[in-house]
Structure formats: structure tokens, C-alpha cells
Design a protein around this motif. Sequence first.
Motif, PDB file in Angstrom:
ATOM      1  N   VAL A  38       0.900  -1.302  -0.154  1.00  0.00           N
ATOM      2  CA  VAL A  38       0.111  -0.157   0.040  1.00  0.00           C
ATOM      3  C   VAL A  38       0.804   1.366  -0.044  1.00  0.00           C
ATOM      4  O   VAL A  38       1.741   1.507   1.136  1.00  0.00           O
ATOM      5  CB  VAL A  38      -0.948   0.009   1.174  1.00  0.00           C
ATOM      6  CG1 VAL A  38      -1.755   1.194   1.013  1.00  0.00           C
ATOM      7  CG2 VAL A  38      -1.877  -1.384   1.148  1.00  0.00           C
ATOM      8  N   PRO A  39       0.580   2.338  -0.998  1.00  0.00           N
ATOM      9  CA  PRO A  39       1.552   3.208  -0.987  1.00  0.00           C
ATOM     10  C   PRO A  39       1.229   4.137   0.062  1.00  0.00           C
ATOM     11  O   PRO A  39       0.079   4.275   0.732  1.00  0.00           O
ATOM     12  CB  PRO A  39       0.964   4.109  -2.085  1.00  0.00           C
ATOM     13  CG  PRO A  39       0.253   2.900  -3.187  1.00  0.00           C
ATOM     14  CD  PRO A  39      -0.113   2.103  -2.075  1.00  0.00           C
ATOM     15  N   PRO A 166     -14.256  13.254   9.471  1.00  0.00           N
ATOM     16  CA  PRO A 166     -13.773  13.333   8.168  1.00  0.00           C
ATOM     17  C   PRO A 166     -13.015  14.456   8.240  1.00  0.00           C
ATOM     18  O   PRO A 166     -12.948  15.554   8.751  1.00  0.00           O
ATOM     19  CB  PRO A 166     -14.928  13.432   7.499  1.00  0.00           C
ATOM     20  CG  PRO A 166     -16.004  14.287   7.932  1.00  0.00           C
ATOM     21  CD  PRO A 166     -15.858  13.627   9.612  1.00  0.00           C
ATOM     22  N   GLU A 167     -11.725  14.465   7.468  1.00  0.00           N
ATOM     23  CA  GLU A 167     -10.713  15.464   7.484  1.00  0.00           C
ATOM     24  C   GLU A 167     -10.138  15.241   6.029  1.00  0.00           C
ATOM     25  O   GLU A 167      -9.287  14.560   5.604  1.00  0.00           O
ATOM     26  CB  GLU A 167      -9.752  15.341   8.377  1.00  0.00           C
ATOM     27  CG  GLU A 167      -8.719  16.663   8.233  1.00  0.00           C
ATOM     28  CD  GLU A 167      -7.681  16.916   9.322  1.00  0.00           C
ATOM     29  OE1 GLU A 167      -6.484  16.816   9.157  1.00  0.00           O
ATOM     30  OE2 GLU A 167      -8.041  16.700  10.533  1.00  0.00           O
ATOM     31  N   GLY A 168     -10.757  15.947   5.147  1.00  0.00           N
ATOM     32  CA  GLY A 168     -10.597  15.487   3.549  1.00  0.00           C
ATOM     33  C   GLY A 168     -10.836  14.094   3.097  1.00  0.00           C
ATOM     34  O   GLY A 168     -12.127  13.715   3.537  1.00  0.00           O
ATOM     35  N   GLU A 169      -9.914  13.462   2.506  1.00  0.00           N
ATOM     36  CA  GLU A 169     -10.254  12.037   2.415  1.00  0.00           C
ATOM     37  C   GLU A 169     -10.039  10.887   3.123  1.00  0.00           C
ATOM     38  O   GLU A 169     -10.063   9.849   3.131  1.00  0.00           O
ATOM     39  CB  GLU A 169      -9.620  11.725   0.848  1.00  0.00           C
ATOM     40  CG  GLU A 169      -7.794  11.874   1.224  1.00  0.00           C
ATOM     41  CD  GLU A 169      -7.128  11.527  -0.463  1.00  0.00           C
ATOM     42  OE1 GLU A 169      -7.158  10.535  -0.887  1.00  0.00           O
ATOM     43  OE2 GLU A 169      -6.636  12.311  -0.458  1.00  0.00           O
ATOM     44  N   TYR A 170      -9.469  11.638   4.360  1.00  0.00           N
ATOM     45  CA  TYR A 170      -9.167  10.700   5.545  1.00  0.00           C
ATOM     46  C   TYR A 170     -10.043  10.685   6.828  1.00  0.00           C
ATOM     47  O   TYR A 170     -10.945  11.568   6.791  1.00  0.00           O
ATOM     48  CB  TYR A 170      -7.708  11.060   6.046  1.00  0.00           C
ATOM     49  CG  TYR A 170      -6.821  10.874   4.743  1.00  0.00           C
ATOM     50  CD1 TYR A 170      -6.445   9.887   4.161  1.00  0.00           C
ATOM     51  CD2 TYR A 170      -6.038  12.184   4.606  1.00  0.00           C
ATOM     52  CE1 TYR A 170      -5.726   9.775   3.097  1.00  0.00           C
ATOM     53  CE2 TYR A 170      -4.995  12.026   3.495  1.00  0.00           C
ATOM     54  CZ  TYR A 170      -4.562  10.915   2.661  1.00  0.00           C
ATOM     55  OH  TYR A 170      -4.094  10.841   1.764  1.00  0.00           O
ATOM     56  N   ALA A 451     -11.933  -7.144   1.460  1.00  0.00           N
ATOM     57  CA  ALA A 451     -12.715  -6.000   1.124  1.00  0.00           C
ATOM     58  C   ALA A 451     -11.855  -4.711   1.242  1.00  0.00           C
ATOM     59  O   ALA A 451     -11.948  -3.861   0.513  1.00  0.00           O
ATOM     60  CB  ALA A 451     -13.866  -5.926   1.993  1.00  0.00           C
ATOM     61  N   ILE A 452     -11.083  -4.665   2.341  1.00  0.00           N
ATOM     62  CA  ILE A 452     -10.260  -3.519   2.655  1.00  0.00           C
ATOM     63  C   ILE A 452      -9.103  -3.308   1.474  1.00  0.00           C
ATOM     64  O   ILE A 452      -8.925  -2.447   1.082  1.00  0.00           O
ATOM     65  CB  ILE A 452      -9.671  -3.527   4.096  1.00  0.00           C
ATOM     66  CG1 ILE A 452     -10.814  -3.176   4.999  1.00  0.00           C
ATOM     67  CG2 ILE A 452      -8.736  -2.425   4.266  1.00  0.00           C
ATOM     68  CD1 ILE A 452     -10.440  -3.362   6.577  1.00  0.00           C
ATOM     69  N   ALA A 453      -8.550  -4.686   1.275  1.00  0.00           N
ATOM     70  CA  ALA A 453      -7.489  -4.372   0.335  1.00  0.00           C
ATOM     71  C   ALA A 453      -8.024  -3.925  -0.999  1.00  0.00           C
ATOM     72  O   ALA A 453      -7.413  -3.322  -1.594  1.00  0.00           O
ATOM     73  CB  ALA A 453      -7.050  -5.902   0.055  1.00  0.00           C
ATOM     74  N   ARG A 458      -8.189   0.060  -5.186  1.00  0.00           N
ATOM     75  CA  ARG A 458      -8.927   0.852  -6.051  1.00  0.00           C
ATOM     76  C   ARG A 458      -8.532   2.446  -5.848  1.00  0.00           C
ATOM     77  O   ARG A 458      -8.409   3.203  -6.781  1.00  0.00           O
ATOM     78  CB  ARG A 458     -10.384   0.598  -5.966  1.00  0.00           C
ATOM     79  CG  ARG A 458     -11.235   1.407  -6.890  1.00  0.00           C
ATOM     80  CD  ARG A 458     -12.721   1.009  -6.574  1.00  0.00           C
ATOM     81  NE  ARG A 458     -13.065   1.340  -5.578  1.00  0.00           N
ATOM     82  CZ  ARG A 458     -13.796   0.630  -4.533  1.00  0.00           C
ATOM     83  NH1 ARG A 458     -13.584  -0.807  -4.617  1.00  0.00           N
ATOM     84  NH2 ARG A 458     -14.041   0.826  -3.428  1.00  0.00           N
ATOM     85  N   GLU A 459      -8.421   2.998  -4.473  1.00  0.00           N
ATOM     86  CA  GLU A 459      -8.212   4.325  -4.267  1.00  0.00           C
ATOM     87  C   GLU A 459      -6.800   4.723  -4.741  1.00  0.00           C
ATOM     88  O   GLU A 459      -6.645   5.923  -4.939  1.00  0.00           O
ATOM     89  CB  GLU A 459      -8.358   4.565  -2.819  1.00  0.00           C
ATOM     90  CG  GLU A 459      -9.793   4.310  -2.396  1.00  0.00           C
ATOM     91  CD  GLU A 459      -9.723   4.687  -0.850  1.00  0.00           C
ATOM     92  OE1 GLU A 459     -11.094   4.471  -0.323  1.00  0.00           O
ATOM     93  OE2 GLU A 459      -8.634   4.662  -0.179  1.00  0.00           O
TER      94      GLU A 459
END
Length: 501
Positions: A38-39, A166-170, A451-453, A458-459
Motif C-alpha cells: 500500500v503506497p 472526516p478530514e478531507g479524504e481521511y 474488502a479493505i485490500a 482501487r483508491e
Amino acid sequence: MQHSADIDPAIGAERLARLEERVRQDLAYLCLPPANWVPPHEKDGEPVHDVVIIGGGMVGLLAYFALWSGGIRNTRILDRNPAGLEGPWLTYARMETLRSPKQLTGPAYGHASLTFRAWFTALYGEEAWEALDKIPRPMWMEYLVWYRKVLDIPVENEIEVKRVRPEGEYLRLELAGRGAGEKSILTRKFVMATGRDGTGQPNIPGFVDGLPGHCWAHSADDIDFPALKGKRVVVIGVGASAVDNSAEALEAGAKEVRHLIRRREMPTINKMMGIGSPGFTAGYAALPDEWRWRFMQYSFVTQTPAPRGSTLRVSRHENAYFHFGHGIRRMDYENGEVVIETTTGKRLTTDFVILGTGFTVDPLARTELGEAAGEIMLWRDRYTPPAGEESTELSNFPYLNEDFSFRERTPGKAPWLSKVYCFNYGASASLGKVSGDIPGISDGAAWLTRAIAATLYREDVETHWQGMLDYSKPELLGDEWAETDIEDAAATPAPAFTNGS
């Protein structure tokens, strides 16, 4: 304990050390863990975790191990309790033994060397295993402590997640507790491995509202049982927790213990046991809503009985009483005692009341989700059962996505809820018994990890695509072959043939 009487502790320790070496060897042979794929992410210089798990009990430990086995390594696991007290096993769980058969592999995740049986036989031997009936509750916790140790799972204790936003995409997690070294952390995914009360709270009926706090407790509370010696005790309900607390009070020397039970008959059959299979585990979540509701509502109506051993633990006392068909109309505190009026008009007095009333499933009770808890889609938002199959309790369960994540009730109001995973009892209505009960927990962890992987991949798909384009390590070095020209057949005269040739 009886099973260990003939085992030299030094021999048990030596065999356990060999088992631990076998665990490490098994993982190495299976090339686990794979490299982290994961990057890394950061926001304004602050690192972002891929996954944060709350709950360091059986479910949380397994969730961490499954993610680790899937190459998702930037993960943290937090628990609000001190080390060794994660989960219910040494706190409010009061049964003598587990209900589940000893043979079930539980959180082993497909590794024979991680099963309870492997741990037990290493310490006590095969003869003791054959003699063992059910797993003693404290021993199960000993096994989980070993499981955590041998897999080197870095549970961070005495840390509580107070709020998620939420904070942006995180997601920003606000932390508190003695173990919290940071005020907050960022994560991409948040897994709630929070057990039986994971999407709710203890069920406290309104009839105790007028009672002083010193004369009643819920079965999940820290009850001072020695203080009940010589006292009259009433237990509300006859489920497993009610029966276990009744037994504790009797064994502490209570003068009497009376079960007040709304049902007219004792439930005796665990209906879910009749359909348990790999097919049910895999197929339940794929059923249409009406079938999922029907299975779960019927199991609620028929109720899971308390285990036979737990019930006998109560009934062997002559001062234990089971009163069926008596709901509670009201309770009052008068002259230093609790006065109870039942729905049948009966009146009795007692010194202490224990509520064996279980837990409610109510996402609004999860204060860490803030106002967004009210935006969690529930079963009542999606499905109206036919007459005769109504269930207020079941209608309050979250209606989850197929990956354990929450759905928002109003599109666009709280889309970040899809980053929060309900890997606890609250998932059972949507996905089945795969996020808390010992029989299906490894299947659930594998499901959650895939599912998480998939979502993380995808993201980050553009990063992975660029990685493919940039990859330049050659498989062949150029010295494995020699290039040759093709001799042109057109430039060579064809051989002449004669009749005699």
C-alpha cells in the motif's frame, strides 16, 4: 487445574517454545507477511495510517493478523483496557466455560499451529485434551494472550477513540487515555472490532429509573458479588449472562436468587446450531432481505438458551428459583429494599437486582461517531417485515454494505461512513455470524481483509499503474540467447531431381 496435574511445568514450557517456533516456521513457509504493497499517504506532513482497529480482543487481534497476512502493514490496534483485560473474558463474562465446542478453530485463520488445541496440547498433552469437555473461560483468555504474543501483535492499551470525524479524504481519530501519546491520528479506514456492544450499549429497562444505583446493576457491570452474601437477589431474564450472574451470586453466598422471566417457558433449543455450515456462512449475506430477516428474527424469537452446564450451576442450589411468565410492571425503593410488581400482579421484595437484559443495538449510542451516527442506515430504513415477523430489536441493526462498512441514510450527508467498518455483533443481521462468534470469525476476517485490500487498491490505482510503467528490473540480461539471420531460401537454387534419385 485437573488437566495439568500430571504435567511438569518445565516440560509444558519447553513444548510451548517448540510450538512457537513452529508458528514462525509455518508463517515463513507461507511467505507471510508479504511485502507492504500500500503506497504511503500523508497530509500536510502528517503520516496517515491505512487502517486503525479499535478493540484488542479476539476479533481485533484476528483482524490485525488477517490484514498483516494480506500485506496491509501500516495498521494500528488500540484498546481502552489494560493489557490482559481486552474483551469480556476476565471482566463481565462470568460463565465457567465457553459454549463453543473445544474443536472449533476460532481465530487460527487457517493455521493449525495457532489453534487453541495446539496451544493446549503443547502445555498439557493429548490425554488432557481428550479429557477436556469445554474450554474454561479464563483459559481462553490465556490462549488469546499467547496468540497476541506469538504473533507479536502490537496492541496499544489504555487508549480510547473519543471521536471520529472526516478530514478531507481521511478520518481524524481523537484519542484519550493513559496510553495515548498523541491527541489525534489520521487513518484511511477505521475498523470497529468492539464485540457484543460494538454498535450499542447495555440494555437498561426503564423500570430501574427510580432505583438508587447501589441496589441494581447490569450483568456487564463490575459487580461486587461478595457484598451479596446473605442478600436477596432478583435476576431479570434467563439468557446466558443472566444465568452466569445468578450462579456468581449464589456461589458468593446470596440468601436467595430469583429469576423473573417474561417468557412462559424456558428456551431449550439453539436454532442457529441447526443450520450452521460453510454454506450458511458464505451464503447468508447474499440472500435477499426477506430471507436474512426471517432467519435472524426467528433466532431472536426462539432465543438462544443458556448452556446446560451454566443452568445446572444455578439449579443445584436449593435457594435458586425460576419464575416464568412474570414481566416487570414497576420497581420502587421503599424502606431500604426494592419492591417489585410483576405483570401478573405479584409483589415481591429484594435487596439487589441484576439486569440480565443483554445489549441494545443502537448506532446512536456510539458517541465516537458524533452526529453522523444518526445518518447510519438501519434495517428499518430498508425493509418492512410482513405481519408476524416484526422485531424492534432487529430493525435497529445497521444495514451494512457487503464489505462490513456503514451506509449513509441520506445520500451525501455522511459519505465518510463508508470508511468505517462494523466488524462486531452489529454486522450479524446484514452479513451473518462472522464478526464475533468463534465458529465463523476467521471467515469474517478473510472477508474483511479482501474488502479493505480491494478498496485501498482501487483508491491508489493511478499510483499502482505508474508503478507498472516505471518498473524496469529485467528478467533477462541479454546473454541468454544469440541472434541469427534467416538464410534466404529464394537465393539458393533448388536441388535437381532425376528419376533415378
